[in-house]
Motif scaffolding. Structure first.
Motif, PDB file in Angstrom:
ATOM      1  N   LEU A  37     -22.288 -24.278  -2.178  1.00 49.09           N
ATOM      2  CA  LEU A  37     -23.590 -23.738  -2.610  1.00 49.09           C
ATOM      3  C   LEU A  37     -23.787 -23.974  -4.103  1.00 49.09           C
ATOM      4  CD1 LEU A  37     -23.546 -20.263  -0.827  1.00 49.09           C
ATOM      5  CD2 LEU A  37     -25.218 -22.071  -0.399  1.00 49.09           C
ATOM      6  N   LYS A  38     -22.710 -23.723  -4.844  1.00 48.98           N
ATOM      7  CA  LYS A  38     -22.775 -23.847  -6.295  1.00 48.98           C
ATOM      8  C   LYS A  38     -23.034 -25.300  -6.690  1.00 48.98           C
ATOM      9  CE  LYS A  38     -19.998 -22.659 -10.222  1.00 48.98           C
ATOM     10  NZ  LYS A  38     -18.631 -22.455 -10.639  1.00 48.98           N
ATOM     11  N   LYS A  39     -22.320 -26.188  -6.031  1.00 50.21           N
ATOM     12  CA  LYS A  39     -22.460 -27.599  -6.342  1.00 50.21           C
ATOM     13  C   LYS A  39     -23.873 -28.087  -6.001  1.00 50.21           C
ATOM     14  CE  LYS A  39     -19.851 -31.607  -6.697  1.00 50.21           C
ATOM     15  NZ  LYS A  39     -18.730 -32.442  -6.402  1.00 50.21           N
ATOM     16  N   GLY A  40     -24.370 -27.668  -4.846  1.00 52.87           N
ATOM     17  CA  GLY A  40     -25.722 -28.040  -4.438  1.00 52.87           C
ATOM     18  C   GLY A  40     -26.746 -27.552  -5.452  1.00 52.87           C
ATOM     19  N   TYR A  41     -26.567 -26.311  -5.887  1.00 53.18           N
ATOM     20  CA  TYR A  41     -27.509 -25.746  -6.855  1.00 53.18           C
ATOM     21  C   TYR A  41     -27.457 -26.496  -8.185  1.00 53.18           C
ATOM     22  CZ  TYR A  41     -29.879 -22.500  -9.936  1.00 53.18           C
ATOM     23  OH  TYR A  41     -30.737 -21.958 -10.859  1.00 53.18           O
ATOM     24  N   GLU A  42     -26.244 -26.846  -8.614  1.00 52.75           N
ATOM     25  CA  GLU A  42     -26.112 -27.587  -9.879  1.00 52.75           C
ATOM     26  C   GLU A  42     -26.833 -28.937  -9.794  1.00 52.75           C
ATOM     27  OE1 GLU A  42     -21.877 -25.567 -11.203  1.00 52.75           O
ATOM     28  OE2 GLU A  42     -21.875 -27.572 -10.313  1.00 52.75           O
ATOM     29  N   GLY A  43     -26.752 -29.568  -8.618  1.00 58.12           N
ATOM     30  CA  GLY A  43     -27.453 -30.833  -8.410  1.00 58.12           C
ATOM     31  C   GLY A  43     -28.965 -30.658  -8.495  1.00 58.12           C
ATOM     32  N   GLU A  44     -29.456 -29.601  -7.847  1.00 53.93           N
ATOM     33  CA  GLU A  44     -30.899 -29.341  -7.881  1.00 53.93           C
ATOM     34  C   GLU A  44     -31.374 -29.016  -9.296  1.00 53.93           C
ATOM     35  OE1 GLU A  44     -32.408 -26.582  -4.846  1.00 53.93           O
ATOM     36  OE2 GLU A  44     -30.612 -27.082  -3.717  1.00 53.93           O
ATOM     37  N   LEU A  45     -30.522 -28.279 -10.012  1.00 50.63           N
ATOM     38  CA  LEU A  45     -30.862 -27.914 -11.381  1.00 50.63           C
ATOM     39  C   LEU A  45     -30.972 -29.157 -12.259  1.00 50.63           C
ATOM     40  CD1 LEU A  45     -31.270 -25.149 -12.696  1.00 50.63           C
ATOM     41  CD2 LEU A  45     -28.928 -25.250 -13.507  1.00 50.63           C
ATOM     42  N   LEU A  46     -30.019 -30.062 -12.070  1.00 51.80           N
ATOM     43  CA  LEU A  46     -30.016 -31.315 -12.818  1.00 51.80           C
ATOM     44  C   LEU A  46     -31.310 -32.089 -12.543  1.00 51.80           C
ATOM     45  CD1 LEU A  46     -27.835 -33.148 -14.392  1.00 51.80           C
ATOM     46  CD2 LEU A  46     -27.710 -34.387 -12.244  1.00 51.80           C
ATOM     47  N   PHE A  47     -31.656 -32.188 -11.263  1.00 50.58           N
ATOM     48  CA  PHE A  47     -32.854 -32.945 -10.911  1.00 50.58           C
ATOM     49  C   PHE A  47     -34.119 -32.247 -11.433  1.00 50.58           C
ATOM     50  CE2 PHE A  47     -36.202 -34.219  -7.786  1.00 50.58           C
ATOM     51  CZ  PHE A  47     -36.290 -35.536  -8.220  1.00 50.58           C
ATOM     52  N   SER A  48     -34.150 -30.916 -11.343  1.00 50.71           N
ATOM     53  CA  SER A  48     -35.359 -30.218 -11.794  1.00 50.71           C
ATOM     54  C   SER A  48     -35.561 -30.403 -13.302  1.00 50.71           C
ATOM     55  CB  SER A  48     -35.335 -28.746 -11.392  1.00 50.71           C
ATOM     56  OG  SER A  48     -34.601 -27.985 -12.310  1.00 50.71           O
ATOM     57  N   LYS A  49     -34.464 -30.479 -14.053  1.00 49.77           N
ATOM     58  CA  LYS A  49     -34.594 -30.735 -15.498  1.00 49.77           C
ATOM     59  C   LYS A  49     -35.184 -32.118 -15.736  1.00 49.77           C
ATOM     60  CE  LYS A  49     -31.834 -27.330 -17.546  1.00 49.77           C
ATOM     61  NZ  LYS A  49     -30.485 -27.001 -17.046  1.00 49.77           N
ATOM     62  N   LEU A  50     -34.749 -33.100 -14.927  1.00 50.37           N
ATOM     63  CA  LEU A  50     -35.264 -34.463 -15.090  1.00 50.37           C
ATOM     64  C   LEU A  50     -36.758 -34.530 -14.760  1.00 50.37           C
ATOM     65  CD1 LEU A  50     -32.379 -36.549 -13.481  1.00 50.37           C
ATOM     66  CD2 LEU A  50     -32.904 -36.314 -15.911  1.00 50.37           C
ATOM     67  N   THR A  51     -37.163 -33.816 -13.697  1.00 42.90           N
ATOM     68  CA  THR A  51     -38.577 -33.884 -13.310  1.00 42.90           C
ATOM     69  C   THR A  51     -39.481 -33.212 -14.349  1.00 42.90           C
ATOM     70  OG1 THR A  51     -38.379 -31.876 -11.987  1.00 42.90           O
ATOM     71  CG2 THR A  51     -38.142 -33.959 -10.817  1.00 42.90           C
ATOM     72  N   GLU A  52     -38.955 -32.178 -15.009  1.00 40.25           N
ATOM     73  CA  GLU A  52     -39.771 -31.504 -16.026  1.00 40.25           C
ATOM     74  C   GLU A  52     -40.107 -32.426 -17.193  1.00 40.25           C
ATOM     75  OE1 GLU A  52     -38.041 -27.774 -17.243  1.00 40.25           O
ATOM     76  OE2 GLU A  52     -37.829 -27.171 -15.151  1.00 40.25           O
ATOM     77  N   ASN A  53     -39.270 -33.454 -17.366  1.00 40.94           N
ATOM     78  CA  ASN A  53     -39.492 -34.361 -18.489  1.00 40.94           C
ATOM     79  C   ASN A  53     -40.374 -35.561 -18.153  1.00 40.94           C
ATOM     80  OD1 ASN A  53     -38.000 -32.848 -20.282  1.00 40.94           O
ATOM     81  ND2 ASN A  53     -36.082 -33.763 -19.618  1.00 40.94           N
ATOM     82  N   ILE A  54     -40.876 -35.615 -16.925  1.00 42.78           N
ATOM     83  CA  ILE A  54     -41.769 -36.714 -16.574  1.00 42.78           C
ATOM     84  C   ILE A  54     -43.016 -36.609 -17.459  1.00 42.78           C
ATOM     85  CG2 ILE A  54     -43.182 -37.715 -14.728  1.00 42.78           C
ATOM     86  CD1 ILE A  54     -41.248 -36.562 -12.709  1.00 42.78           C
ATOM     87  N   THR A  55     -43.445 -37.738 -17.997  1.00 44.01           N
ATOM     88  CA  THR A  55     -44.572 -37.653 -18.936  1.00 44.01           C
ATOM     89  C   THR A  55     -45.939 -37.631 -18.235  1.00 44.01           C
ATOM     90  OG1 THR A  55     -44.319 -40.022 -19.197  1.00 44.01           O
ATOM     91  CG2 THR A  55     -43.433 -38.634 -20.962  1.00 44.01           C
ATOM     92  N   GLY A  56     -46.006 -38.063 -16.987  1.00 41.80           N
ATOM     93  CA  GLY A  56     -47.289 -38.054 -16.270  1.00 41.80           C
ATOM     94  C   GLY A  56     -47.766 -36.647 -15.954  1.00 41.80           C
TER      95      GLY A  56
END
Ligand SMILES: [Zn+2]
Length: 302
Positions: A37-56
């Protein structure tokens, strides 16, 4: 900039396992559940940080649970733009994997639930939900592997998968496609939120109040030795400082998650915090932040 409509939160299941792991000895099976669960959440967190930085310009909805025709399905992330909806199933797998007859194995030969199946199920159900709301927006669905130490052998060319070294390019593509946020997009996001379920039913491991370690668990390092010195609580392991109010409110939250059937009273929370705070302090904090029901020693807080 992207607008985050729903932020990613750790699930109640993850929080429960995390809390238990700090207060009791978990069986190997529960330990594994917790780590996954922890690992899955860390992965989602990583991806959500990347999506927040999309410039569009677009709308991001993280962590959605829906039910359609009595079938529950979960979506890790949706990005809505004018032309389409991007749907992501995020996986934090690590190691060498291979596909064989539509089955996914971790080397040498451990079968893993194939996320491509999860993805096509979620896509199909989401499409039905959209149609029921009167939308036929195209869906662009992919499984996104976020861990750089992930390798997939025997992957066909046409599977909807984004590998770690392709994420950046993919997000650039999303960004270039996303020009502005329209009121139609907002309406769709609002309708999806209305349908979202917030209860995540799950099987709890066995635990009892008496067998759990009492005390304040440090929010930073997760260890239990937090002492109250004058007006702040200091963790003996890492030195993290926090106000008694914060520490008590966090403890109440944890208490309610683990024991939804028990009433929050001064005595209970005093005991749960391991006597770090006086009953007077606990009572003062509870009275200030919750509604008191009943009188004197039968008082509890909601
Ligand atoms: Zn600490």
């Amino acid at each position: 900039m992207m607008e985050v409509i729903t932020k990613l939160q750790p699930s109640p299941k993850l929080l429960l396992f995390e809390s238990l792991s700090r207060r009791m000895h978990l069986s190997n099976k529960d330990k594994l559940t917790y780590l996954n669960l922890k690992k899955g959440y860390e992965g989602e967190l990583l991806f959500s940080k990347l999506t927040e930085n999309i410039t569009g310009e677009g709308l991001i909805l993280n962590d959605l649970l829906f039910e359609y025709n009595q079938t529950a399905f979960q979506i890790d992330c949706l990005i809505i733009n004018q032309a389409k909806i991007f749907l992501y199933e995020v996986k934090n797998f690590e190691g060498d994997f291979y596909l064989e007859n539509e089955k996914l194995f971790k080397k040498p030969r451990q079968e893993i639930l194939n996320p491509l199946h999860q993805l096509s199920r979620a896509e199909s159900l989401l499409r039905q939900v959209l149609l029921s709301l009167g939308y036929n927006t195209p869906i662009d669905a992919s499984v996104i592997f976020v861990n750089p130490a992930f390798t997939l052998y025997q992957a066909p060319l046409d599977i909807p998968v984004i590998f770690p070294n392709q994420i950046h390019r993919h997000l650039e593509f999303v960004s270039n496609q996303s020009t502005s946020i329209t009121s139609n997009m907002r309406r769709l996001a609002a309708k999806l939120l209305d349908l979202r379920k917030t209860e995540y039913p799950f099987d709890k491991p066995h635990y009892a109040y008496e067998e759990l370690k009492k005390g304040i668990v440090c929010p930073t390092c997760g260890r239990g030795a937090v002492n109250s010195v004058k007006r702040s609580c200091i963790c003996e392991s890492c030195g993290h400082k926090e106000s008694p109010t914060n520490a008590v409110l966090r403890s109440v939250k944890e208490f309610r998650l683990l024991f939804p059937e028990r009433r929050v009273t001064t005595g209970e929370i005093y005991d749960w915090c391991g006597g770090v705070f006086s009953k007077r302090t606990v009572h003062r904090i509870l009275s200030k932040h919750f509604k008191a029901v009943g009188v004197n020693r039968w008082t509890y807080f909601e």
